[in-house]
Design a protein around this motif. Structure first.
Motif, short mmCIF file in Angstrom:
data_model
loop_
_atom_site.label_atom_id
_atom_site.label_comp_id
_atom_site.label_asym_id
_atom_site.label_seq_id
_atom_site.Cartn_x
_atom_site.Cartn_y
_atom_site.Cartn_z
N THR A 53 4.06 5.54 -18.46
CA THR A 53 4.36 5.50 -17.02
C THR A 53 3.09 5.39 -16.20
O THR A 53 3.00 4.60 -15.26
CB THR A 53 5.14 6.76 -16.62
N GLY A 54 2.08 6.21 -16.53
CA GLY A 54 0.83 6.15 -15.79
C GLY A 54 0.17 4.79 -15.90
O GLY A 54 -0.35 4.26 -14.90
N GLY A 55 0.17 4.19 -17.10
CA GLY A 55 -0.41 2.85 -17.24
C GLY A 55 0.34 1.81 -16.45
O GLY A 55 -0.27 0.93 -15.82
N LEU A 56 1.66 1.90 -16.45
CA LEU A 56 2.45 0.94 -15.68
C LEU A 56 2.18 1.07 -14.18
O LEU A 56 1.98 0.07 -13.47
CB LEU A 56 3.94 1.16 -15.97
N VAL A 57 2.15 2.32 -13.68
CA VAL A 57 1.89 2.54 -12.25
C VAL A 57 0.48 2.09 -11.89
O VAL A 57 0.26 1.45 -10.86
CB VAL A 57 2.10 4.02 -11.90
N LEU A 58 -0.49 2.39 -12.76
CA LEU A 58 -1.87 2.00 -12.47
C LEU A 58 -2.03 0.49 -12.45
O LEU A 58 -2.70 -0.06 -11.56
CB LEU A 58 -2.80 2.62 -13.51
N SER A 59 -1.42 -0.20 -13.42
CA SER A 59 -1.52 -1.66 -13.42
C SER A 59 -0.86 -2.26 -12.20
O SER A 59 -1.36 -3.24 -11.62
CB SER A 59 -0.87 -2.21 -14.69
N ARG A 60 0.24 -1.67 -11.77
CA ARG A 60 0.91 -2.17 -10.58
C ARG A 60 0.06 -1.93 -9.33
O ARG A 60 -0.03 -2.79 -8.45
CB ARG A 60 2.27 -1.49 -10.43
N GLN A 61 -0.56 -0.76 -9.24
CA GLN A 61 -1.40 -0.45 -8.09
C GLN A 61 -2.62 -1.37 -8.05
O GLN A 61 -3.02 -1.85 -6.98
CB GLN A 61 -1.85 1.01 -8.15
N LEU A 62 -3.22 -1.62 -9.22
CA LEU A 62 -4.41 -2.46 -9.25
C LEU A 62 -4.10 -3.92 -8.95
O LEU A 62 -4.98 -4.68 -8.51
CB LEU A 62 -5.09 -2.33 -10.61
N SER A 63 -2.85 -4.33 -9.21
CA SER A 63 -2.48 -5.73 -8.95
C SER A 63 -2.10 -6.00 -7.51
O SER A 63 -1.87 -7.14 -7.13
CB SER A 63 -1.31 -6.12 -9.87
N ARG A 64 -2.03 -4.97 -6.71
CA ARG A 64 -1.67 -5.17 -5.31
C ARG A 64 -2.81 -5.79 -4.53
O ARG A 64 -3.99 -5.60 -4.88
CB ARG A 64 -1.29 -3.83 -4.67
N PRO A 65 -2.49 -6.54 -3.46
CA PRO A 65 -3.56 -7.15 -2.64
C PRO A 65 -4.35 -6.07 -1.91
O PRO A 65 -3.86 -4.95 -1.72
CB PRO A 65 -2.79 -8.04 -1.66
N PRO A 66 -5.58 -6.38 -1.49
CA PRO A 66 -6.40 -5.38 -0.79
C PRO A 66 -5.77 -4.96 0.53
O PRO A 66 -5.08 -5.75 1.19
CB PRO A 66 -7.74 -6.09 -0.61
N VAL A 67 -6.04 -3.72 0.90
CA VAL A 67 -5.49 -3.15 2.14
C VAL A 67 -6.65 -2.80 3.06
O VAL A 67 -7.64 -2.20 2.63
CB VAL A 67 -4.64 -1.90 1.83
N PHE A 68 -6.52 -3.20 4.34
CA PHE A 68 -7.55 -2.91 5.34
C PHE A 68 -7.06 -1.77 6.23
O PHE A 68 -5.85 -1.62 6.47
CB PHE A 68 -7.84 -4.15 6.18
N GLN A 69 -8.02 -1.02 6.72
CA GLN A 69 -7.67 0.16 7.51
C GLN A 69 -8.67 0.34 8.64
O GLN A 69 -9.87 0.10 8.47
CB GLN A 69 -7.66 1.40 6.62
N SER A 70 -8.14 0.77 9.80
CA SER A 70 -8.98 1.09 10.94
C SER A 70 -8.30 2.21 11.71
O SER A 70 -7.14 2.55 11.44
CB SER A 70 -9.21 -0.12 11.83
#
Length: 763
Positions: A53-70
């Protein structure tokens, strides 16, 4: 106070009252221990699920596009109480009703996150997106963060998105929305506070104007400027008129008395005297009087010369008569009330104007005229006095109306002045009490995406731990077997007579004849027998059945080691193999060998017991027990193909044997087949003093044990208790582990003391 004892089946154990706080602590400890045991039992399943589960969640999180914040910051500090107008407290509005301190900040923070302010911003940027790019309001809230900077009145608003332009646009829109809200809120509060005053002011102004118009109309109608001055003027005129009236009346009285005296003196009324005086002033009258005087003179002279019948005298008399007629006509013309007989005297008075009577008549005429004038003046003064009194009475009412209107006008003006002052105070208070939110930082375009690597790893670990724990718990709940001693206790209200640890090398030791690696299991059986020893002593119990709900639970091994523990304590023990289907003789012989149970004295002691049994067996030596170890004998039920009818008959013969054995042996242990599916255990147990059920943790099924106890209850058999077998560090078993802990401490202490003594002796 001695402890009370339970009378339930099995060993009588003391029941001790435990404080509630201690019970709660035990429950918490048990819960934590259960969790620990669960992890130890299912750690490999939980680890595999957590890794997957952790590997699946981590791979999914890493495959997401970058997020900008201000972000940007707002100042939402509350105003100071020193700037607040106390009037607002009386009116029930204003800052006195607002929360103070952290409550105020918390309230403002909640307002910042309200749907009223956030929904328009979301709709502006995401409301018209196509279906494939749908971004819900809940997603918008998840990307938005509103947090308070500790120990300050500053709130930080953070937003993140895949598009940096949208991040900046959303933050700018939020800042504009917040600032507009505070301005509108200030206007709303001002209108709310001043609404009543603004509503009442026009009404007061209209009433003031109406009262002013009423005063002016009253002044115009009655032609006065100041009612006080006008009233004083009327009062003075009335007083003057009254005084003048009194003087005139006094003068009239005096003139009336004088008139009356003159009338008595002249004998002529005042009217005639006035008319006579008026007649004497007439030229015609005076001419006629003069002619009459001349005629009278001639007549007197003629009468002296002639007789009365002479034509001269008659002519003069006729002339005199004519003149008299003319005088009479003149007198009548002047309305002089004179009798025909008094004409001569009147004429004489008229002619003699210088006489005293004439003066008296003239004075009487003057007095009469003056008296008439005074009477007329008195009437006029009386009329004027009445008019002034009426005017003064009417003006009193008018002045009262004027004063009432003036008082009402003054009250309305004062009220209006107070409202204006209150309005001004509330305007000042609103300006001081409500501080709009202020933007204290600039909004910038984010240039670099946020680093979420650590968060992604932590999220993956958390997801793996949660998933692994959930799967481990589910697998454990779906497992139908008992996992711990606490499971057994919670499901069955029977005593736990023994805690037998799991010996993983036992099967190999039996198979290959190798000695057991440690003595922990034998120590546990020794403690188990000590419980039975006290039970046997109190209840005079000699025979026990050792059985289980299912096969493979370790009942035969338990029966052997229990018998061995009793034999080691000098008890003559008979171990009966009552399992017709799977005899345990060879296994028991191996166990006796690997445990070193026996010796040279074993045979001699055992032969003496067997000889005694043979003497009482009437020559049937095939039914005699066999020697298994010191003080330990073995007996096997011979026929293993009995039908139920034969088994009942054999059980009757078994009763006879039991009676013989009880005279020779101190303890009889009978190993029987499992309870479920067979009647052997119940038939044999009916001839003994009780029954012991062996439960193997992580092997015995819960439903099987419940069914076994139900059958034993139907047979009305005496269940002494349960033996918890194959206990591990994850299975509980406080009785065994606490006993081992304290005994080890004792033995270790003894060894240490002995080593010290030897060391000191060697020195």
């Amino acid at each position: 106070m001695p402890p009370s004892y339970s009378e339930s089946s099995g060993l009588n154990l003391p029941v001790v009252n435990v404080p509630t706080e201690r019970v709660l602590e035990d429950e918490e400890e048990i819960s934590l221990k259960d969790l620990t045991q669960l992890i130890r039992r299912r750690w490999w399943i939980m680890l595999l699920v957590a890794i997957a589960t952790g590997g699946l969640v981590l791979s999914r999180q890493l495959s997401r596009p970058p997020v900008f914040q201000s972000d940007f910051q707002l100042l939402v500090s509350p105003p100071e109480l020193a700037n607040i107008n106390p009037l607002s407290q009386l009116q029930g509005t204003g800052f006195f009703n607002l929360p103070r301190g952290q409550d105020y900040i918390a309230t403002q923070t909640e307002i910042l996150q309200s749907n009223t302010l956030l929904a328009p911003v979301w709709k502006r940027f995401y409301g018209n997106l196509p279906a494939e790019d749908e971004f819900s309001y809940e997603d918008f809230l998840r990307h938005l963060s509103v947090s308070l900077i500790q120990d300050t009145g500053i709130v930080e608003i953070t937003y993140k998105d895949k598009n940096p332009q949208i991040v900046k646009g959303v933050l700018e829109a939020l800042a504009e929305t917040y600032l507009n809200y505070t301005r509108a809120e200030k206007d709303r509060q001002e209108n709310e506070k001043l609404g009543f005053i603004n509503l009442q002011l026009p009404k007061f102004q209209e009433r003031v104007n109406q009262l002013q118009r009423n005063l002016i109309d009253l002044q115009k109608q009655y032609e006065f400027f100041d009612p006080i001055l006008t009233g004083k003027s009327l009062e003075e005129r009335l007083n003057q008129t009254t005084i003048q009236k009194q003087l005139t009346f006094t003068k009239i009285q005096q003139l009336s008395a004088q008139k009356q005296a003159l009338e008595q003196k002249t004998g002529v009324s005042s009217e005639n005297a006035f008319r006579v005086g008026t007649l004497g002033q007439s030229p015609t009258y005076r001419n006629l009087v003069s002619r009459l005087s001349d005629v009278n003179l001639k007549l007197a002279e003629t009468t002296a010369l002639y007789t009365g019948n002479s034509p001269q005298v008659q002519q003069l008399q006729l002339e005199r008569t004519n003149i008299l007629e003319l005088l009479k006509a003149e007198i009548d013309k002047n309305q002089v009330d004179v009798a025909s007989t008094d004409i001569d005297s009147t004429l004489a008075s008229s002619n003699d104007q210088n006489s005293i009577k004439h003066e008296t008549l003239a004075e009487l005429s003057k007095v009469s005229i003056e008296l008439d004038v005074l009477n007329i003046e008195l009437q006029e003064l009386t009329s004027e006095e009445n008019q002034l009194k009426a005017q003064l009475g009417d003006f009193t009412d008018i002045a009262g109306q004027y004063l009432v209107l003036q008082q009402e006008l003054e009250l309305e003006r004062n009220s209006m002045v107070q409202l204006l002052a209150a309005k001004q105070s509330l305007e000042i208070e609103t300006a001081n009490s409500y501080i709009p939110w202020q933007l204290v930082s600039t909004i910038t375009l984010p240039e670099k995406p946020i680093n979420t690597r650590l968060r992604d790893i932590l999220l993956s670990l958390m997801a793996g731990v949660v998933a692994g724990g959930a799967v481990g718990l589910l697998v454990d709940k779906l497992d139908p077997t008992y996992h711990s001693v606490e499971d057994i206790i919670s499901n069955h209200s029977v005593n736990i007579l023994g805690y037998i640890p799991l010996e993983r090398e036992l099967r190999a030791s039996i198979k290959y004849g190798s000695p057991l690696p440690n003595e922990a299991m034998q120590d546990a059986y020794a403690k188990f027998y000590s419980n039975l020893f006290f039970l046997k002593r109190k209840r005079q119990c000699h025979s026990f059945v050792v059985t289980s709900a299912e096969s493979g639970d370790g009942k035969s091994t338990t029966a052997f080691f229990l018998a061995q523990a009793a034999a080691k304590l000098g008890q003559k023990v008979l171990l009966v193999d009552g399992d017709r289907y799977f005899p345990q003789k060879q296994a028991w012989l191996k166990l006796a060998k690997i445990t070193g149970f026996g010796g040279e004295n074993t045979t001699s002691d055992g032969n003496g017991v067997l000889n005694n049994l043979a003497a009482n067996s009437n020559g049937q030596n095939e039914d005699l027990p066999e020697l298994l170890g010191k003080n330990l004998f073995y007996f096997k039920v011979q026929d293993d193909t009995m039908t139920p009818e034969q088994l009942v008959s054999a059980s009757q013969n078994f009763v006879v044997k039991m009676n013989q054995w009880k005279e020779t042996f101190d303890l009889i242990l009978i190993d029987t087949p499992p309870i479920l599916g067979l009647t052997d255990s119940r038939l044999i147990a009916d001839q003994t003093d009780g029954l012991v059920v062996v439960v193997r943790l992580n092997k015995t099924r819960k439903d099987s044990l419940k069914e076994a106890f139900r059958e034993l209850a139907l047979a009305d058999l005496n269940v002494l208790g349960i033996v918890a077998n194959a206990i591990t560090s994850t299975s509980g078993g406080y009785g065994y582990y606490y006993g081992r802990y304290y005994s080890n401490r004792y033995y270790d202490g003894q060894k240490l003391a002995k080593a010290r003594e030897e060391a000191e002796g060697s020195v």
